[in-house]
Design a protein around this motif. Structure first.
Motif, PDB file in Angstrom:
ATOM      1  N   SER A  65     -33.210  -2.264 -15.896  1.00  0.00           N
ATOM      2  CA  SER A  65     -32.760  -3.146 -14.830  1.00  0.00           C
ATOM      3  C   SER A  65     -33.959  -3.651 -14.020  1.00  0.00           C
ATOM      4  CB  SER A  65     -31.811  -2.392 -13.899  1.00  0.00           C
ATOM      5  OG  SER A  65     -31.466  -3.207 -12.796  1.00  0.00           O
ATOM      6  N   PRO A  66     -33.924  -4.902 -13.608  1.00  0.00           N
ATOM      7  CA  PRO A  66     -34.998  -5.417 -12.763  1.00  0.00           C
ATOM      8  C   PRO A  66     -34.867  -4.947 -11.305  1.00  0.00           C
ATOM      9  CG  PRO A  66     -33.400  -7.140 -13.195  1.00  0.00           C
ATOM     10  CD  PRO A  66     -32.989  -5.947 -14.002  1.00  0.00           C
ATOM     11  N   TYR A  67     -33.741  -4.290 -10.975  1.00  0.00           N
ATOM     12  CA  TYR A  67     -33.478  -3.839  -9.614  1.00  0.00           C
ATOM     13  C   TYR A  67     -33.742  -2.346  -9.480  1.00  0.00           C
ATOM     14  CZ  TYR A  67     -30.697  -8.121 -10.015  1.00  0.00           C
ATOM     15  OH  TYR A  67     -30.275  -9.391 -10.266  1.00  0.00           O
ATOM     16  N   ASP A  68     -33.764  -1.865  -8.236  1.00  0.00           N
ATOM     17  CA  ASP A  68     -33.840  -0.419  -8.016  1.00  0.00           C
ATOM     18  C   ASP A  68     -32.460   0.185  -8.298  1.00  0.00           C
ATOM     19  OD1 ASP A  68     -32.311  -1.132  -5.819  1.00  0.00           O
ATOM     20  OD2 ASP A  68     -33.669  -0.295  -4.334  1.00  0.00           O
ATOM     21  N   TYR A  69     -32.354   1.498  -8.215  1.00  0.00           N
ATOM     22  CA  TYR A  69     -31.127   2.189  -8.584  1.00  0.00           C
ATOM     23  C   TYR A  69     -29.915   1.704  -7.783  1.00  0.00           C
ATOM     24  CZ  TYR A  69     -27.742   5.894  -9.414  1.00  0.00           C
ATOM     25  OH  TYR A  69     -26.611   6.582  -9.732  1.00  0.00           O
ATOM     26  N   GLY A  70     -30.049   1.664  -6.449  1.00  0.00           N
ATOM     27  CA  GLY A  70     -28.931   1.271  -5.593  1.00  0.00           C
ATOM     28  C   GLY A  70     -28.454  -0.142  -5.866  1.00  0.00           C
TER      29      GLY A  70
END
Length: 63
Positions: free
Chosen positions: A32-37
């Protein structure tokens, strides 16, 4: 004997054809390009938008 040969041919043909389509049934994994949250929130929003329902969201599946 003819029936046995027919069954074997049909079975082998079915197995070969189904094996050719197995790639589309595999899980595709991508970072994912995002952090976990942000990833979790994006998945939840996409699931809700497409009509998916999850009764329980705790780590121990207790509702």
């Amino acid at each position: 004997m003819k029936t046995l040969k027919t069954i074997l041919i049909v079975t082998l043909t079915t197995l070969i054809l189904s094996a050719c389509n197995m790639g589309s049934m595999m899980i595709h994994e991508e970072e994912s390009p995002y952090d976990y949250g942000k990833t979790v929130e994006t998945i939840k929003a996409n699931a809700k938008a497409t009509g998916w329902f999850q009764k329980c969201t705790t780590s121990r599946h207790q509702c």
